[in-house]
Structures are given as C-alpha cells and as structure tokens.
Design a protein around this motif. Structure first.
Motif, PDB file in Angstrom:
ATOM      1  N   CYS A  74       0.812  -1.220   0.000  1.00 37.37           N
ATOM      2  CA  CYS A  74       0.000   0.000   0.000  1.00 37.37           C
ATOM      3  C   CYS A  74       0.843   1.267   0.000  1.00 37.37           C
ATOM      4  CB  CYS A  74      -0.924   0.018   1.219  1.00 37.37           C
ATOM      5  SG  CYS A  74      -2.099  -1.334   1.235  1.00 37.37           S
ATOM      6  N   SER A  75       2.132   1.153   0.319  1.00 37.93           N
ATOM      7  CA  SER A  75       2.975   2.350   0.433  1.00 37.93           C
ATOM      8  C   SER A  75       3.560   2.762  -0.913  1.00 37.93           C
ATOM      9  CB  SER A  75       4.123   2.093   1.418  1.00 37.93           C
ATOM     10  OG  SER A  75       5.068   1.197   0.861  1.00 37.93           O
ATOM     11  N   GLY A  76       3.650   1.819  -1.855  1.00 38.70           N
ATOM     12  CA  GLY A  76       4.296   2.099  -3.128  1.00 38.70           C
ATOM     13  C   GLY A  76       5.789   1.816  -3.101  1.00 38.70           C
ATOM     14  N   MET A  77       6.330   1.498  -1.937  1.00 33.79           N
ATOM     15  CA  MET A  77       7.755   1.221  -1.782  1.00 33.79           C
ATOM     16  C   MET A  77       7.903  -0.158  -1.149  1.00 33.79           C
ATOM     17  SD  MET A  77      10.821   2.484  -1.977  1.00 33.79           S
ATOM     18  CE  MET A  77      12.425   2.500  -1.254  1.00 33.79           C
ATOM     19  N   PRO A  78       8.474  -1.138  -1.863  1.00 34.15           N
ATOM     20  CA  PRO A  78       8.648  -2.466  -1.279  1.00 34.15           C
ATOM     21  C   PRO A  78       9.453  -2.410   0.015  1.00 34.15           C
ATOM     22  CG  PRO A  78       9.123  -2.505  -3.621  1.00 34.15           C
ATOM     23  CD  PRO A  78       8.971  -1.061  -3.233  1.00 34.15           C
ATOM     24  N   GLY A  79       8.981  -3.143   1.020  1.00 34.81           N
ATOM     25  CA  GLY A  79       9.688  -3.214   2.289  1.00 34.81           C
ATOM     26  C   GLY A  79       9.439  -2.046   3.222  1.00 34.81           C
ATOM     27  N   VAL A  80       8.534  -1.144   2.863  1.00 37.81           N
ATOM     28  CA  VAL A  80       8.192  -0.004   3.725  1.00 37.81           C
ATOM     29  C   VAL A  80       6.703  -0.121   4.058  1.00 37.81           C
ATOM     30  CG1 VAL A  80       8.029   2.500   3.909  1.00 37.81           C
ATOM     31  CG2 VAL A  80       9.985   1.456   2.751  1.00 37.81           C
ATOM     32  N   HIS A  81       6.402  -0.143   5.365  1.00 37.20           N
ATOM     33  CA  HIS A  81       5.043  -0.388   5.830  1.00 37.20           C
ATOM     34  C   HIS A  81       4.646   0.643   6.873  1.00 37.20           C
ATOM     35  CE1 HIS A  81       5.663  -4.325   4.005  1.00 37.20           C
ATOM     36  NE2 HIS A  81       6.812  -4.357   4.666  1.00 37.20           N
ATOM     37  N   PHE A  82       3.368   0.985   6.903  1.00 32.31           N
ATOM     38  CA  PHE A  82       2.830   1.865   7.937  1.00 32.31           C
ATOM     39  C   PHE A  82       2.202   0.992   9.009  1.00 32.31           C
ATOM     40  CE2 PHE A  82      -0.444   4.488   9.912  1.00 32.31           C
ATOM     41  CZ  PHE A  82       0.312   5.593  10.266  1.00 32.31           C
ATOM     42  N   LEU A  83       2.573   1.248  10.270  1.00 23.38           N
ATOM     43  CA  LEU A  83       2.050   0.489  11.398  1.00 23.38           C
ATOM     44  C   LEU A  83       1.452   1.446  12.418  1.00 23.38           C
ATOM     45  CD1 LEU A  83       5.169  -1.824  11.855  1.00 23.38           C
ATOM     46  CD2 LEU A  83       3.036  -2.407  10.707  1.00 23.38           C
ATOM     47  N   SER A  84       0.460   0.958  13.166  1.00 15.77           N
ATOM     48  CA  SER A  84      -0.171   1.766  14.222  1.00 15.77           C
ATOM     49  C   SER A  84      -0.098   1.020  15.549  1.00 15.77           C
ATOM     50  CB  SER A  84      -1.634   2.045  13.875  1.00 15.77           C
ATOM     51  OG  SER A  84      -1.739   2.769  12.687  1.00 15.77           O
ATOM     52  N   ILE A  92       3.737   4.712  12.793  1.00 14.91           N
ATOM     53  CA  ILE A  92       5.155   4.717  12.429  1.00 14.91           C
ATOM     54  C   ILE A  92       5.291   4.163  11.016  1.00 14.91           C
ATOM     55  CG2 ILE A  92       6.053   4.456  14.780  1.00 14.91           C
ATOM     56  CD1 ILE A  92       6.407   1.445  14.173  1.00 14.91           C
ATOM     57  N   TRP A  93       6.317   4.594  10.328  1.00 14.69           N
ATOM     58  CA  TRP A  93       6.714   3.984   9.063  1.00 14.69           C
ATOM     59  C   TRP A  93       7.910   3.102   9.368  1.00 14.69           C
ATOM     60  CZ3 TRP A  93       4.230   3.647   4.637  1.00 14.69           C
ATOM     61  CH2 TRP A  93       3.229   4.564   4.353  1.00 14.69           C
ATOM     62  N   GLN A  94       7.860   1.873   8.875  1.00 12.04           N
ATOM     63  CA  GLN A  94       8.925   0.915   9.149  1.00 12.04           C
ATOM     64  C   GLN A  94       9.530   0.420   7.837  1.00 12.04           C
ATOM     65  OE1 GLN A  94       8.070  -3.248  10.417  1.00 12.04           O
ATOM     66  NE2 GLN A  94       9.238  -2.672  12.241  1.00 12.04           N
ATOM     67  N   ALA A  95      10.864   0.424   7.794  1.00 12.87           N
ATOM     68  CA  ALA A  95      11.612  -0.184   6.688  1.00 12.87           C
ATOM     69  C   ALA A  95      12.071  -1.547   7.175  1.00 12.87           C
ATOM     70  CB  ALA A  95      12.807   0.677   6.317  1.00 12.87           C
ATOM     71  N   LYS A  96      11.906  -2.571   6.315  1.00 12.24           N
ATOM     72  CA  LYS A  96      12.245  -3.929   6.735  1.00 12.24           C
ATOM     73  C   LYS A  96      12.900  -4.662   5.565  1.00 12.24           C
ATOM     74  CE  LYS A  96       8.660  -6.180   8.077  1.00 12.24           C
ATOM     75  NZ  LYS A  96       7.578  -7.030   8.569  1.00 12.24           N
ATOM     76  N   LEU A  97      13.901  -5.488   5.896  1.00 12.28           N
ATOM     77  CA  LEU A  97      14.555  -6.335   4.902  1.00 12.28           C
ATOM     78  C   LEU A  97      14.894  -7.661   5.553  1.00 12.28           C
ATOM     79  CD1 LEU A  97      15.792  -6.602   2.034  1.00 12.28           C
ATOM     80  CD2 LEU A  97      17.926  -5.783   3.014  1.00 12.28           C
ATOM     81  N   LYS A  98      14.412  -8.753   4.953  1.00 11.14           N
ATOM     82  CA  LYS A  98      14.753 -10.086   5.421  1.00 11.14           C
ATOM     83  C   LYS A  98      15.922 -10.568   4.578  1.00 11.14           C
ATOM     84  CE  LYS A  98      13.027 -14.744   6.074  1.00 11.14           C
ATOM     85  NZ  LYS A  98      11.921 -15.659   5.825  1.00 11.14           N
ATOM     86  N   LEU A  99      17.013 -10.953   5.249  1.00 10.96           N
ATOM     87  CA  LEU A  99      18.221 -11.387   4.562  1.00 10.96           C
ATOM     88  C   LEU A  99      18.170 -12.876   4.242  1.00 10.96           C
ATOM     89  CD1 LEU A  99      20.773  -9.420   6.736  1.00 10.96           C
ATOM     90  CD2 LEU A  99      19.823  -8.781   4.523  1.00 10.96           C
ATOM     91  N   ALA A 100      19.075 -13.316   3.376  1.00 12.79           N
ATOM     92  CA  ALA A 100      19.106 -14.707   2.928  1.00 12.79           C
ATOM     93  C   ALA A 100      19.297 -15.688   4.089  1.00 12.79           C
ATOM     94  CB  ALA A 100      20.209 -14.896   1.891  1.00 12.79           C
ATOM     95  N   ASP A 101      19.993 -15.274   5.132  1.00 13.92           N
ATOM     96  CA  ASP A 101      20.230 -16.177   6.270  1.00 13.92           C
ATOM     97  C   ASP A 101      19.083 -16.179   7.276  1.00 13.92           C
ATOM     98  OD1 ASP A 101      20.517 -13.747   7.529  1.00 13.92           O
ATOM     99  OD2 ASP A 101      22.588 -14.058   8.156  1.00 13.92           O
ATOM    100  N   GLY A 102      18.016 -15.427   6.985  1.00 11.51           N
ATOM    101  CA  GLY A 102      16.843 -15.401   7.854  1.00 11.51           C
ATOM    102  C   GLY A 102      16.790 -14.235   8.816  1.00 11.51           C
ATOM    103  N   THR A 103      17.890 -13.503   8.992  1.00  8.97           N
ATOM    104  CA  THR A 103      17.863 -12.344   9.876  1.00  8.97           C
ATOM    105  C   THR A 103      17.075 -11.215   9.224  1.00  8.97           C
ATOM    106  OG1 THR A 103      19.948 -11.492   9.011  1.00  8.97           O
ATOM    107  CG2 THR A 103      20.072 -12.896  10.953  1.00  8.97           C
TER     108      THR A 103
END
Length: 165
Positions: A74-84, A92-103
């Motif tokens: 819904c934000s138009g930017m992958p990995g960026v989400h609005f949370l309440s 808050i706006w949150q940036a998130k990235l899941k890495l290949a090793d699971g972190t």
C-alpha cells in the motif's frame, strides 16, 4: 529430484515432467516413456533438458526479489510499511529487509516525531540503504538449483556464457 516428477497419463502411459520457474517464466516439458524408449531413457532426457534450461535461465537474486512490489503493498515502496502500534497511535513507518540467512533488519520512524510524509521519506531512504548494505545471493533453496546458480555466478565473474552440466 529437483523439478522432475513421475506421473501417469490418463491412458496409463507413464512420463516424467520437468517443471520450474525462473524470473516469472514457467519452464515445463513432458518426457513420455514410449517416445524415449523406456522409463530410464525418458528420465535421462528429462534431466538433460532440465539442466540445459536451468543453465539458460538466470536465477532471481534475493535483493531483486526484495525489491519486487507485491500486490498487497500500500505504500508504493517495497519493504516499507505503515504500522499503528498502541504506544504510537499516530503511527510509524517501518523499513524492513529479510536477509538470505533469515535475519531481519528493521528501522522505524515515528509520525509524531517526523510527521507523516517525512517519516515515510526516511523509511524509504533507510530501506534503500539496507539494500545497498546487504549481500546478494541466489533466491533458490534446492541444492541442485544452488549449484547451478553458483556455476552461473562463477561463469559471469569470468566473463563467459552459460555453462552446461
């Protein structure tokens, strides 16, 4: 066996089917026992075709996968989400990235502190920075697919074309 399955046609004829996808392209082919001279010959033909197609089809990288915009975004930017969250009713706006090793890497920006638009801009910039700092790897899990992807990466580093197994 990776991407190869044994099936029976409605007529009672058996066949091997190769079935996999790369970068949104579906690769499928059937290898019927009678056409190839038996079960083992059909399997050998299926393995040969699969390996040739895997060598030609470039595998998707984790970072490219993470940059793909999902249908539920819904934000138009992958990995960026609005949370309440309850502690931040303005959100808050949150940036998130899941890495290949699971972190997972996350960074949040308060709407109360930065304002709605600025918090989104900061989260988007943080997400781009996460992508720049993350190591790219092939987005595959099967051991054979990983070996083919490693051969492709090695071949690309050496400046050669696709390599066949």
């Amino acid at each position: 066996m990776y991407a190869i399955t044994r099936l029976q046609a409605s007529s009672g004829t058996w066949y091997w089917v190769v079935n996999f996808s790369r970068r949104g392209v579906h690769h499928e082919r059937r290898f019927y026992d009678p056409k190839h001279g038996g079960k083992n010959a059909a399997l050998r033909a299926a393995i040969t075709w699969r390996d040739e197609e895997l060598a030609k089809a470039k595998v998707l990288g984790v970072l490219e996968f993470c940059q793909h915009k999902r249908s539920n975004n819904c934000s138009g930017m992958p990995g960026v989400h609005f949370l309440s969250p309850p502690a931040q009713p303005e959100g808050i706006w949150q940036a998130k990235l899941k890495l290949a090793d699971g972190t997972r890497w996350t960074k949040t920006f308060s709407v109360r502190k930065h304002g709605y638009d600025e918090a989104f801009r900061l989260a988007s910039a943080a997400r781009r920075e996460m992508l720049r700092n993350a190591q790219d790897r092939p987005y595959v899990y099967d051991p054979l697919a990983k070996r083919v992807a490693a051969l492709q990466a090695k071949d690309a580093d050496q400046g050669g074309g696709a390599r066949r197994r």
